[in-house]
Design an enzyme around this catalytic site. Structure first.
Site, short mmCIF file in Angstrom:
data_model
loop_
_atom_site.label_atom_id
_atom_site.label_comp_id
_atom_site.label_asym_id
_atom_site.label_seq_id
_atom_site.Cartn_x
_atom_site.Cartn_y
_atom_site.Cartn_z
N CYS A 193 -2.09 -0.55 7.62
CA CYS A 193 -1.30 0.68 7.51
C CYS A 193 -1.40 1.51 8.79
O CYS A 193 -0.41 2.11 9.23
CB CYS A 193 -1.74 1.50 6.31
SG CYS A 193 -1.36 0.68 4.75
N CYS A 217 -6.01 1.59 5.88
CA CYS A 217 -6.60 0.33 6.34
C CYS A 217 -5.97 -0.02 7.70
O CYS A 217 -5.01 0.62 8.12
CB CYS A 217 -6.35 -0.77 5.31
SG CYS A 217 -4.62 -1.30 5.26
N HIS A 272 0.84 -1.20 0.00
CA HIS A 272 0.00 0.00 0.00
C HIS A 272 0.87 1.26 0.00
O HIS A 272 2.02 1.22 0.44
CB HIS A 272 -0.90 0.01 1.25
CG HIS A 272 -2.00 -1.00 1.20
ND1 HIS A 272 -2.93 -1.15 2.20
CD2 HIS A 272 -2.32 -1.91 0.25
CE1 HIS A 272 -3.78 -2.12 1.86
NE2 HIS A 272 -3.42 -2.59 0.69
N GLU A 307 0.89 3.83 1.86
CA GLU A 307 1.40 4.25 3.17
C GLU A 307 2.61 3.41 3.58
O GLU A 307 3.57 3.94 4.15
CB GLU A 307 0.32 4.06 4.25
CG GLU A 307 -0.96 4.85 4.04
CD GLU A 307 -2.02 4.03 3.31
OE1 GLU A 307 -1.70 3.37 2.29
OE2 GLU A 307 -3.16 4.04 3.77
ZN LIG Z 1 -3.29 -0.01 3.82
#
Ligand SMILES: [Zn+2]
Length: 145
Positions: free
Chosen positions: A87, A84, A54, A56
């Site tokens: 993260c 999410c 991801h 992040e």
């Molecule tokens: Zn994430």
């Protein structure tokens, strides 16, 4: 005139647009330290064939490498979509000072599960350029149908 949060969110949106061009779910992030962007990243789960890639996560790795330490206590993360839980937990480990996100994620957002995944000292701002951030996502998924 644009405020600082909008300025950095535009930089994150620029990263999200790169993800879009790459046929990745368009989420972008930047990390700011002392008024400077030290990490720019976008979602690369398809390219890297890695569900943890991801925006992040990539940005955290870049920022800690840049700073040479595992904590981001003086840094701010700007991300186009609500992080999410994975993260959020990583941002918690990094003890990041502030998290600013654009669009909420009503399906996978960390606030649905546990806002306490973040470090207790982390402040959170939501809804910065939310319409633009959300539009990029809905355009992307419309194109997929
Ligand atoms: Zn994430």
């Amino acid at each position: 005139m644009e405020n600082t949060e909008e300025k950095y969110m535009r930089a994150a949106l620029g990263q999200a647009a790169l993800a879009y061009e790459d046929d990745e779910v368009p989420v972008g992030a930047v990390i700011v330290c002392n008024g400077r962007i030290i990490a720019r990243a976008y979602n690369m789960t398809e390219r890297l064939k890695d569900p943890t890639a991801h925006a992040e996560m990539q940005a955290i790795t870049m920022a800690t490498e840049h700073l040479g330490g595992k904590y981001l206590t003086e840094c701010e993360l700007y991300v186009t979509v609500e992080p999410c839980p994975m993260c959020a937990a990583a941002l918690g480990w990094a003890q990041i000072r502030k998290v600013v996100y654009g669009a909420p994620d009503p399906k996978k957002g960390f606030t649905l599960y546990s806002p306490s995944l973040l470090h207790p000292k982390t402040s959170v701002v939501s809804g910065v350029l939310a319409e633009e951030c959300a539009r990029l996502m809905s355009d992307f998924f419309k194109g997929k149908r």
